[in-house]
Design a protein around this motif. Structure first.
Motif, PDB file in Angstrom:
ATOM      1  N   ILE A   4       0.854  -1.197   0.000  1.00  7.06           N
ATOM      2  CA  ILE A   4       0.000   0.000   0.000  1.00  7.06           C
ATOM      3  C   ILE A   4       0.886   1.241   0.000  1.00  7.06           C
ATOM      4  CG2 ILE A   4      -1.816   1.231   1.247  1.00  7.06           C
ATOM      5  CD1 ILE A   4      -2.948  -1.267   0.946  1.00  7.06           C
ATOM      6  N   GLY A   5       0.452   2.276  -0.756  1.00  2.64           N
ATOM      7  CA  GLY A   5       1.112   3.571  -0.702  1.00  2.64           C
ATOM      8  C   GLY A   5       0.046   4.646  -0.594  1.00  2.64           C
ATOM      9  N   GLU A  31       5.369   9.039   3.660  1.00  2.00           N
ATOM     10  CA  GLU A  31       6.337   7.966   3.927  1.00  2.00           C
ATOM     11  C   GLU A  31       5.766   7.067   5.019  1.00  2.00           C
ATOM     12  OE1 GLU A  31      10.806   7.509   5.608  1.00  2.00           O
ATOM     13  OE2 GLU A  31      10.557   9.079   4.111  1.00  2.00           O
ATOM     14  N   LEU A  32       5.240   5.918   4.615  1.00  2.00           N
ATOM     15  CA  LEU A  32       4.561   5.029   5.572  1.00  2.00           C
ATOM     16  C   LEU A  32       5.558   4.205   6.382  1.00  2.00           C
ATOM     17  CD1 LEU A  32       1.682   3.689   3.282  1.00  2.00           C
ATOM     18  CD2 LEU A  32       1.594   5.589   4.878  1.00  2.00           C
ATOM     19  N   GLY A  33       6.787   4.066   5.847  1.00  2.00           N
ATOM     20  CA  GLY A  33       7.784   3.226   6.541  1.00  2.00           C
ATOM     21  C   GLY A  33       8.357   3.887   7.776  1.00  2.00           C
ATOM     22  N   PHE A  34       8.067   5.182   7.985  1.00  2.00           N
ATOM     23  CA  PHE A  34       8.597   5.913   9.140  1.00  2.00           C
ATOM     24  C   PHE A  34       7.421   6.219  10.050  1.00  2.00           C
ATOM     25  CE2 PHE A  34      10.337   9.703  11.296  1.00  2.00           C
ATOM     26  CZ  PHE A  34      11.581   9.201  11.654  1.00  2.00           C
ATOM     27  N   ILE A  49      12.509   1.434  -1.286  1.00  2.00           N
ATOM     28  CA  ILE A  49      11.167   1.208  -1.835  1.00  2.00           C
ATOM     29  C   ILE A  49      10.154   1.088  -0.700  1.00  2.00           C
ATOM     30  CG2 ILE A  49       9.727  -0.457  -3.106  1.00  2.00           C
ATOM     31  CD1 ILE A  49      12.243  -1.141  -4.754  1.00  2.00           C
ATOM     32  N   SER A  50      10.542   0.352   0.369  1.00  2.00           N
ATOM     33  CA  SER A  50       9.557   0.073   1.427  1.00  2.00           C
ATOM     34  C   SER A  50       9.326   1.269   2.351  1.00  2.00           C
ATOM     35  CB  SER A  50       9.965  -1.162   2.236  1.00  2.00           C
ATOM     36  OG  SER A  50      11.218  -0.931   2.821  1.00  2.00           O
ATOM     37  N   ARG A  51       9.940   2.417   2.046  1.00  2.61           N
ATOM     38  CA  ARG A  51       9.532   3.630   2.778  1.00  2.61           C
ATOM     39  C   ARG A  51       8.166   4.088   2.296  1.00  2.61           C
ATOM     40  NH1 ARG A  51      14.271   6.803   0.804  1.00  2.61           N
ATOM     41  NH2 ARG A  51      12.731   8.445   0.793  1.00  2.61           N
ATOM     42  N   PHE A  52       7.850   3.827   0.995  1.00  4.50           N
ATOM     43  CA  PHE A  52       6.608   4.360   0.404  1.00  4.50           C
ATOM     44  C   PHE A  52       5.569   3.278   0.115  1.00  4.50           C
ATOM     45  CE2 PHE A  52      10.169   7.095  -0.783  1.00  4.50           C
ATOM     46  CZ  PHE A  52       9.769   8.265  -0.167  1.00  4.50           C
ATOM     47  N   LEU A  53       6.029   2.051  -0.113  1.00  4.80           N
ATOM     48  CA  LEU A  53       5.098   0.950  -0.396  1.00  4.80           C
ATOM     49  C   LEU A  53       5.362  -0.152   0.613  1.00  4.80           C
ATOM     50  CD1 LEU A  53       5.458   0.806  -4.293  1.00  4.80           C
ATOM     51  CD2 LEU A  53       3.597   1.844  -3.009  1.00  4.80           C
ATOM     52  N   LEU A  54       4.388  -0.380   1.473  1.00  2.36           N
ATOM     53  CA  LEU A  54       4.582  -1.346   2.561  1.00  2.36           C
ATOM     54  C   LEU A  54       3.487  -2.399   2.549  1.00  2.36           C
ATOM     55  CD1 LEU A  54       5.528   0.656   5.761  1.00  2.36           C
ATOM     56  CD2 LEU A  54       6.695  -1.356   4.912  1.00  2.36           C
ATOM     57  N   PRO A  55       3.779  -3.647   2.982  1.00  2.00           N
ATOM     58  CA  PRO A  55       2.705  -4.642   3.109  1.00  2.00           C
ATOM     59  C   PRO A  55       1.615  -4.134   4.053  1.00  2.00           C
ATOM     60  CG  PRO A  55       4.854  -5.674   3.343  1.00  2.00           C
ATOM     61  CD  PRO A  55       5.095  -4.199   3.310  1.00  2.00           C
ATOM     62  N   ALA A  56       0.358  -4.443   3.707  1.00  2.00           N
ATOM     63  CA  ALA A  56      -0.792  -3.951   4.482  1.00  2.00           C
ATOM     64  C   ALA A  56      -0.647  -4.292   5.962  1.00  2.00           C
ATOM     65  CB  ALA A  56      -2.078  -4.536   3.920  1.00  2.00           C
ATOM     66  N   LEU A  59       6.332   7.344  -9.202  1.00  4.49           N
ATOM     67  CA  LEU A  59       6.708   6.599  -7.991  1.00  4.49           C
ATOM     68  C   LEU A  59       6.612   5.090  -8.237  1.00  4.49           C
ATOM     69  CD1 LEU A  59       7.468   6.655  -4.973  1.00  4.49           C
ATOM     70  CD2 LEU A  59       5.036   6.748  -4.431  1.00  4.49           C
ATOM     71  N   LEU A  60       5.508   4.655  -8.879  1.00  6.53           N
ATOM     72  CA  LEU A  60       5.375   3.222  -9.176  1.00  6.53           C
ATOM     73  C   LEU A  60       6.408   2.778 -10.207  1.00  6.53           C
ATOM     74  CD1 LEU A  60       1.488   2.689  -9.341  1.00  6.53           C
ATOM     75  CD2 LEU A  60       3.039   2.079  -7.490  1.00  6.53           C
ATOM     76  N   GLY A  61       6.702   3.673 -11.174  1.00  6.03           N
ATOM     77  CA  GLY A  61       7.699   3.338 -12.197  1.00  6.03           C
ATOM     78  C   GLY A  61       9.079   3.159 -11.595  1.00  6.03           C
ATOM     79  N   VAL A  62       9.377   3.926 -10.546  1.00  2.11           N
ATOM     80  CA  VAL A  62      10.676   3.814  -9.874  1.00  2.11           C
ATOM     81  C   VAL A  62      10.711   2.547  -8.999  1.00  2.11           C
ATOM     82  CG1 VAL A  62      12.139   4.871  -8.100  1.00  2.11           C
ATOM     83  CG2 VAL A  62      11.126   6.298  -9.875  1.00  2.11           C
ATOM     84  N   CYS A  63       9.626   2.315  -8.249  1.00  3.08           N
ATOM     85  CA  CYS A  63       9.651   1.257  -7.221  1.00  3.08           C
ATOM     86  C   CYS A  63       9.283  -0.135  -7.742  1.00  3.08           C
ATOM     87  CB  CYS A  63       8.703   1.620  -6.078  1.00  3.08           C
ATOM     88  SG  CYS A  63       9.199   3.082  -5.183  1.00  3.08           S
ATOM     89  N   VAL A  64       8.198  -0.231  -8.524  1.00  2.00           N
ATOM     90  CA  VAL A  64       7.709  -1.583  -8.895  1.00  2.00           C
ATOM     91  C   VAL A  64       7.347  -1.663 -10.379  1.00  2.00           C
ATOM     92  CG1 VAL A  64       6.863  -2.367  -6.643  1.00  2.00           C
ATOM     93  CG2 VAL A  64       5.437  -0.856  -8.001  1.00  2.00           C
ATOM     94  N   PRO A  65       8.315  -1.406 -11.284  1.00  2.00           N
ATOM     95  CA  PRO A  65       7.961  -1.475 -12.708  1.00  2.00           C
ATOM     96  C   PRO A  65       7.595  -2.906 -13.090  1.00  2.00           C
ATOM     97  CG  PRO A  65      10.339  -1.398 -12.440  1.00  2.00           C
ATOM     98  CD  PRO A  65       9.753  -1.218 -11.067  1.00  2.00           C
ATOM     99  N   GLY A  66       6.612  -3.043 -13.985  1.00  2.00           N
ATOM    100  CA  GLY A  66       6.275  -4.376 -14.501  1.00  2.00           C
ATOM    101  C   GLY A  66       5.486  -5.250 -13.556  1.00  2.00           C
ATOM    102  N   SER A  67       5.114  -4.732 -12.354  1.00  2.00           N
ATOM    103  CA  SER A  67       4.312  -5.581 -11.456  1.00  2.00           C
ATOM    104  C   SER A  67       2.866  -5.112 -11.500  1.00  2.00           C
ATOM    105  CB  SER A  67       4.841  -5.466 -10.029  1.00  2.00           C
ATOM    106  OG  SER A  67       4.477  -4.207  -9.532  1.00  2.00           O
TER     107      SER A  67
END
Length: 764
Positions: free
Chosen positions: A161-162, A174-177, A227-234, A275-283
């Motif tokens: 989630i972001g 920044e959800l990781g902080f 990556i996991s600063r902005f996109l973290l498991p729910a 942001l998605l292009g930087v962190c999780v391209p192709g997913s």
């Protein structure tokens, strides 16, 4: 229609012509193009999933299927039905024989799936990036927060989630902080590049930026930590996300009373895409945008901030006097290319009394296969129930899948015009591409970033055979073959390939008309015409939809009708064609063709849903269904005509987007008198309850959730029903309405008059 529904149950395909015209000139005379409406992920519970890779033809790359010719002798070969290439079976097929056949050659498995084994497939988690508009009144923010908080609790633990919020500025959270809220802020009036995002958001604080190559995702040099600063498991960020949402305030920038709020929708979506292009391209990642008003700031703005300047209407678009429109569409076209390249989806939940810019956003939503919901408020049942449905597990779930690639193979005498539906061209040109394109054309492969159980594509073909009929009559092979390949990421994280192979017989020359009529599916033909007319209205400047539909129908009737020349009374149509004029009569009056009274956003919404739904759902949008409930009989379908209204009847109208429960005047009076609450009038209570229950069961199965309108005869809300009925009794008709019935205040012609004109013109 039953045999066509059975064909759909086997292969998820419906075609207007199930016996095909054999030559180019025959196909041109048929008016409705040779086409198919295909639902790639329609569930088939009884079909096996094969745990190995498919066997492909070494020449045309089509997949082994029940129509291939197999030589079981010592040579063990198969002949491709598309290019007639001979292929050897590999070693693992050596034990096959006429009594020991692999599943892909079973005659009943014309649709089959292959799943790559887990060790070869890269498992990826689904990603949801929430983009929330904060230029809302407090009450709307409250509604949106409560819906999102409910949904976040039900998300699968492994999904990432972001969160981005925006008003005058874009804020990336920044959800990781989790110790204190931490956000990165971008100015809404400026375009933001991918490099600026990587610099400003500190992706290279721990290690220097590589000098060459693409920097995107964990495998290309980004650390998982950044990556996991902005996109973290729910499961990990639920507490942080909940606390940010609970404290969400409206945009703090003051708005003068004569202005609209500064809302930078385009910049926010652009930042989300980067942001998605930087962190999780192709997913399989989805940007879920929650919009509550028009974009007025930065790229993608649809109107100025001044309230004195109205938002563009259909009239403005026709006269080319919408100053922001073309610039915004161009911006969103660029955004759609970026998202398609990254394999990401844009979903839009537009909830406002005003327009939010769906007409401009349409190109991005459609090309990425995104979902779209349009409601009046975030507190409306339509929004709340639709959002819940997106994440709902169980049998009514949407079956969201991602990262699809769709390909077509067909016999050499057929070419592909293109596809109308939620996909984007991959520009794979070849001998199968027709020179005239319709929809996404000039390719035989399309990207489908997002697709679900009901996503349906309309594929349009051109018959390119030009031989004379005598040569065709002697030709031995009268079959055309089609193969549809859908490569996609299943919800279990593994890649699958679904292969549908079809064969259709073709006919040509004298005497072929009766065979064409026998294979005509009028429902599918109406849906293909509806998608075509919507597409032409958006792409051709001087296009007259009513004239085009009328001319098409007259040509169809003069070719396939039975009549003596110049004698309208002798005209008759085969039962295979008899409802087609009725479908086109209602299509002419539908919201896809008549834009008066709808905003450009509403029209864009209706057309996006039409372009992604299957035949049975689309038919309800074109010609709504009407069911009558009364004391004299059980629920029964009635004609969609003003004559269906009676004082002692309840009508249930399903027009797909709206469901209307309409009480006749007597029923409404009894209900107001409270008769249904008295024990001796149990029958009346049951009569009132039956249509409500039926309406609820329709709502449960549908996405987006339709609006429910409950109204009484002669009251203002009754317009939702009256607008859809055939005006056989109007204010200037000769005959008075039946007692307890109704009339419609319109100058539209009735279906009877329409049919009269049609017969007169067809026999000429």
């Amino acid at each position: 229609m039953t045999e066509f529904v059975e064909l759909e149950a086997q292969d998820a395909v419906r075609m207007p012509w199930n016996v095909l015209p054999g030559t180019k000139s025959d196909a041109a005379k048929c008016v409705v193009p040779v086409s198919a409406i295909y639902t790639p992920l329609k569930p088939f519970p009884d079909h096996p999933v094969l745990p190995y890779a498919p066997l492909r033809c070494r020449n045309c790359r089509s997949v082994l299927n029940p129509f291939s010719t197999v030589d079981y002798s010592t040579t063990k070969m198969w002949i491709c039905s598309f290019c007639l290439q001979r292929n050897h079976f590999p070693a693992n097929y050596q034990s096959i024989s006429e009594t020991n056949v692999p599943a892909e050659l079973f005659p009943q498995y014309t649709t089959i799936e292959y799943e790559s084994p887990p060790e070869k497939a890269a498992m990826t988690n689904p990603v949801f990036l929430l983009v929330i508009d904060t230029c809302l009144i407090e009450e709307e923010i409250g509604f949106l927060k409560s819906s999102l908080l409910q949904v976040i609790g039900t998300l699968p633990e492994n999904c990432l989630i972001g969160l981005i919020t925006f008003g005058s500025y874009v804020q990336v959270h920044e959800l990781g902080f989790s110790l204190i809220p931490k956000v990165y802020v971008f100015k809404g009036s400026k375009e933001v590049t991918k490099d600026q995002i990587m610099e400003q958001m500190g992706f290279f604080l721990k290690k220097p930026k590589p000098t060459t190559g693409v920097i995107a995702g964990a495998r290309d040099g980004l650390s998982q930590e950044s990556i996991s600063r902005f996109l973290l498991p729910a499961a990990e960020c639920e507490f942080t996300l909940n606390s940010i949402l609970e404290e969400l305030q409206r945009d703090p920038w003051p708005v003068p009373s004569d202005q609209r709020a500064a809302r930078c929708t385009g910049t926010a979506l652009s930042v989300a895409a980067h942001l998605l292009g930087v962190c999780v391209p192709g997913s399989g990642a989805r940007i879920m945008a929650f919009l509550g008003g028009p974009s007025t700031e930065g790229p993608g703005a649809i109107v100025s901030k001044l309230l004195s300047e109205p938002i563009r209407s259909h009239k403005d678009l026709d006269k080319d006097s919408a100053p922001f429109y073309h610039k915004a569409v161009k911006f969103y076209e660029t955004l759609s290319k970026q998202l398609v390249h990254q394999g990401h989806v844009l979903d839009v939940f537009a909830c406002a009394l005003d327009q939010v810019g769906l007409a401009e956003l349409k190109v991005t939503i459609e090309k990425t296969g995104g979902l779209v919901v349009l409601a009046e408020s975030f507190g409306h049942k339509v929004f709340k129930d639709s959002l819940r449905k997106v994440f709902q597990p169980g049998e009514n779930d949407l079956g969201l899948s991602s990262n699809g690639i769709f390909e077509i193979n067909c016999s050499k005498d057929i070419k592909v015009h293109g596809v109308i539906g939620p996909c984007a061209s991959l520009e794979k040109k070849g001998p199968l591409c027709s020179e005239t394109t319709i929809g996404q054309g000039n390719t035989t492969a399309w990207k489908m970033c997002g697709l679900d159980k009901t996503t349906s594509l309309c594929l349009l073909f051109e018959i390119s055979k030009k031989e004379n009929p005598d040569a065709i009559a002697q030709s031995a092979n009268t079959q055309f073959f089609f193969q549809f390949l859908t490569y996609y990421q299943h919800r279990n994280g593994l890649m699958r390939l679904r292969v549908t192979s079809l064969s259709r017989r073709w006919v040509s020359g004298p005497g072929s008309i009766q065979e064409l009529i026998a294979g005509f599916d009028q429902e599918t033909a109406a849906v293909v015409m509806a998608r075509q007319v919507s597409f032409k209205m958006e792409t051709e400047a001087e296009f007259d939809p009513i004239r085009w539909l009328d001319k098409s129908l007259i040509h169809m009737c003069s070719r396939f009708g039975d009549y003596q020349k110049d004698s309208p009374s002798s005209f008759s149509l085969s039962p295979r064609f008899s409802i087609f004029p009725q479908f086109l009569f209602h299509l002419r009056r539908s919201q896809f063709v008549q834009v008066f009274g709808n905003s450009p956003d509403e029209t864009a919404f209706f057309r996006m849903i039409l372009n992604r739904e299957n035949v049975s759902n689309s038919v309800v949008m074109i010609q709504p269904s009407l069911i009558s409930y009364s004391f004299h009989s059980g629920p029964e379908p009635v004609l969609l005509d003003v004559g269906a209204i009676a004082a002692d009847r309840i009508l249930l109208l399903d027009s797909y987007f709206t469901i209307v429960v309409f009480h006749g005047s007597t029923i409404a009076e009894w209900r107001k008198a409270g008769y249904h609450e008295q024990p001796e009038h149990q029958g009346f209570a049951h009569l009132l309850k039956a249509p409500r229950d039926d309406a609820e069961s329709i709502i449960r199965e549908r996405f987006p959730v339709p609006r429910l309108v409950i109204c009484d005869q002669h009251k203002s809300q009754a317009r939702f029903l009256l607008a859809k009925l055939n005006p056989s009794a109007t204010y200037n008709s000769e005959n008075p309405p039946v007692p307890g019935g109704d009339i419609i205040f319109t100058d539209d012609v009735s279906f009877e008059v329409f049919l009269d004109h049609l017969q007169r013109l067809a026999v000429q």
